[in-house]
Design an enzyme around this catalytic site. Structure first.
Site, mmCIF file in Angstrom:
data_model
loop_
_atom_site.group_PDB
_atom_site.id
_atom_site.type_symbol
_atom_site.label_atom_id
_atom_site.label_comp_id
_atom_site.label_asym_id
_atom_site.label_seq_id
_atom_site.Cartn_x
_atom_site.Cartn_y
_atom_site.Cartn_z
ATOM 1 N N TYR A 32 0.881 -1.170 0.000
ATOM 2 C CA TYR A 32 0.000 0.000 0.000
ATOM 3 C C TYR A 32 0.916 1.217 0.000
ATOM 4 O O TYR A 32 1.504 1.557 1.023
ATOM 5 C CB TYR A 32 -0.913 0.002 1.224
ATOM 6 C CG TYR A 32 -2.020 -1.016 1.154
ATOM 7 C CD1 TYR A 32 -3.288 -0.650 0.734
ATOM 8 C CD2 TYR A 32 -1.793 -2.349 1.507
ATOM 9 C CE1 TYR A 32 -4.314 -1.584 0.665
ATOM 10 C CE2 TYR A 32 -2.808 -3.285 1.434
ATOM 11 C CZ TYR A 32 -4.064 -2.896 1.020
ATOM 12 O OH TYR A 32 -5.081 -3.822 0.947
ATOM 13 N N CYS A 33 1.066 1.837 -1.151
ATOM 14 C CA CYS A 33 1.971 2.960 -1.349
ATOM 15 C C CYS A 33 1.142 4.244 -1.233
ATOM 16 O O CYS A 33 0.363 4.578 -2.128
ATOM 17 C CB CYS A 33 2.617 2.830 -2.722
ATOM 18 S SG CYS A 33 4.003 3.911 -2.996
#
Length: 132
Positions: free
Chosen positions: A119-120
């Site tokens: 999850y960037c």
């Protein structure tokens, strides 16, 4: 109004800086390595900058080498929404706050175990609350 009944008020949106508004409300992306939380290693929780919805825990954060804060899972899957993003000639999975639909970033399948996900997130979409 979002799926969870939260309505973004003018007051909540007016608290945002122009940069925060551009990222969270207009699906922007902040520069890599030039953001507040990519190297933050303090214990605590990351919440949505607009609604305060808890999103990610520092215990699930890792250095992905990308220059953005990266997590292998949200604090609760129901706190985020995944939508297909076809911008810039790519197909990606956009991550939104389930409470207020703010753009947070994207999720990719090149993360560490146990989930294999990355999850960037954009730092400006988040507010960090340190453990006391």
């Amino acid at each position: 109004m979002s799926a969870k009944g939260y309505t973004k008020t003018d007051e909540a949106l007016n608290r945002l800086t122009e940069h925060q508004r551009q990222i969270t409300q207009e699906d922007g992306t902040e520069p890599a390595y030039d953001n507040e939380y990519w190297a933050n290693d303090e214990p605590g929780i990351y919440v949505d900058i607009v609604s305060g919805q808890p999103l990610f825990s520092s215990t699930d954060k890792y250095d992905s080498g990308t220059g953005w804060p990266s997590f292998f899972q949200p604090v609760a899957k129901e706190n985020v929404i995944e939508e297909q993003d076809r911008s810039f000639g790519m197909v990606r999975t956009e991550i939104l706050c389930a409470k207020c639909d703010s753009h947070l970033g994207h999720v990719f399948d090149d993360g560490p175990q146990p989930t294999g996900l990355r999850y960037c997130m954009n730092s400006v979409s988040l507010k960090f609350k340190a453990d006391k």
